[in-house]
Write a protein that holds these residues in place. Sequence first.
Motif, PDB file in Angstrom:
ATOM      1  N   ASP A  93      58.676  59.714  12.754  1.00 11.89           N
ATOM      2  CA  ASP A  93      60.028  58.956  13.973  1.00 11.89           C
ATOM      3  C   ASP A  93      60.487  59.843  13.652  1.00 11.89           C
ATOM      4  N   LEU A 135      66.050  64.313  21.958  1.00  8.17           N
ATOM      5  CA  LEU A 135      64.615  63.690  22.192  1.00  8.17           C
ATOM      6  C   LEU A 135      64.130  64.957  21.668  1.00  8.17           C
ATOM      7  N   THR A 137      60.733  65.585  22.973  1.00  2.37           N
ATOM      8  CA  THR A 137      58.769  65.456  23.401  1.00  2.37           C
ATOM      9  C   THR A 137      58.426  65.535  23.024  1.00  2.37           C
ATOM     10  N   THR A 138      57.778  66.396  22.268  1.00  2.50           N
ATOM     11  CA  THR A 138      56.522  66.762  21.360  1.00  2.50           C
ATOM     12  C   THR A 138      56.234  65.236  20.881  1.00  2.50           C
ATOM     13  N   THR A 139      57.068  64.742  20.371  1.00  2.00           N
ATOM     14  CA  THR A 139      57.034  63.559  18.977  1.00  2.00           C
ATOM     15  C   THR A 139      56.782  62.685  19.602  1.00  2.00           C
ATOM     16  N   ARG A 140      58.187  62.367  20.575  1.00  2.00           N
ATOM     17  CA  ARG A 140      57.768  61.274  21.722  1.00  2.00           C
ATOM     18  C   ARG A 140      59.447  60.487  20.807  1.00  2.00           C
ATOM     19  N   SER A 141      60.483  61.198  20.181  1.00  2.19           N
ATOM     20  CA  SER A 141      60.780  60.392  19.308  1.00  2.19           C
ATOM     21  C   SER A 141      62.453  60.948  19.817  1.00  2.19           C
ATOM     22  N   GLU A 153      58.184  53.910  26.157  1.00  2.20           N
ATOM     23  CA  GLU A 153      57.111  55.058  27.699  1.00  2.20           C
ATOM     24  C   GLU A 153      59.031  55.117  28.367  1.00  2.20           C
ATOM     25  N   PHE A 156      61.749  56.093  27.308  1.00  2.00           N
ATOM     26  CA  PHE A 156      62.477  57.364  26.970  1.00  2.00           C
ATOM     27  C   PHE A 156      62.033  58.836  28.130  1.00  2.00           C
ATOM     28  N   LYS A 157      61.456  58.119  28.802  1.00  2.00           N
ATOM     29  CA  LYS A 157      61.269  59.225  30.384  1.00  2.00           C
ATOM     30  C   LYS A 157      62.250  58.964  30.684  1.00  2.00           C
ATOM     31  N   THR A 160      65.002  60.887  28.619  1.00  2.00           N
ATOM     32  CA  THR A 160      65.208  62.354  28.766  1.00  2.00           C
ATOM     33  C   THR A 160      65.181  63.050  30.293  1.00  2.00           C
TER      34      THR A 160
END
Length: 191
Positions: A93, A135, A137-141, A153, A156-157, A160
């Motif tokens: 994270d 942000l 986006t690959t590790t969604r952190s 989720e 985060f979207k 982003t």
Amino acid sequence: MLNQLTVTLIHEDPKFSAQLSALLESHQMPVTTISTIDDLDENNINTSMIIIHETFPRLNLKKLLIANKLHRNALTLVLTNAVSGSYLESLLDSGADDYLTRPYTIEDIYQKLLSVYRNGILKPRNIYRFKDIILDTTTRSAFINDQVLSLTEKEFKLLTVLVKQPYQPHSNTTLFEKLWGNAIYEDQTSL
């Protein structure tokens, strides 16, 4: 392809560092070794991969991982003694790409480094920055002011979408399409 990979090794044991450096350099990977905190300038590590031992004296590991995301985005592999799932998850994270827990050999580290490198190539990293927000986006952190954000989720979207296009108004329809895949809410007048 691997000869493009430059490695910074942050480890306090000179014997271990010498062995790992010799192996990596035998595979045409230039290695910079840092063995004391005085040799470490967290903001000026110019490398494509960082291998770091978590118990490096007087180092704030999570701060280094976040600074890496903010300034250079090098792939990171953390060598750790911990087996706690929550701690290992917190490393990811905070920005680590992967970790290797004890017991491990020099060859294990090399194989894990190859794995991290291949994953980095196969899944290109998209990092977006806006003011104090980062942000990945690959590790969604997500990070704000060097703190890890815990987002759902959909949160985060949404973040982003907003960070990728700052200062741009978005209609409700556009946001619903990007978050849920269709325009459930049809109101063309709201922004």
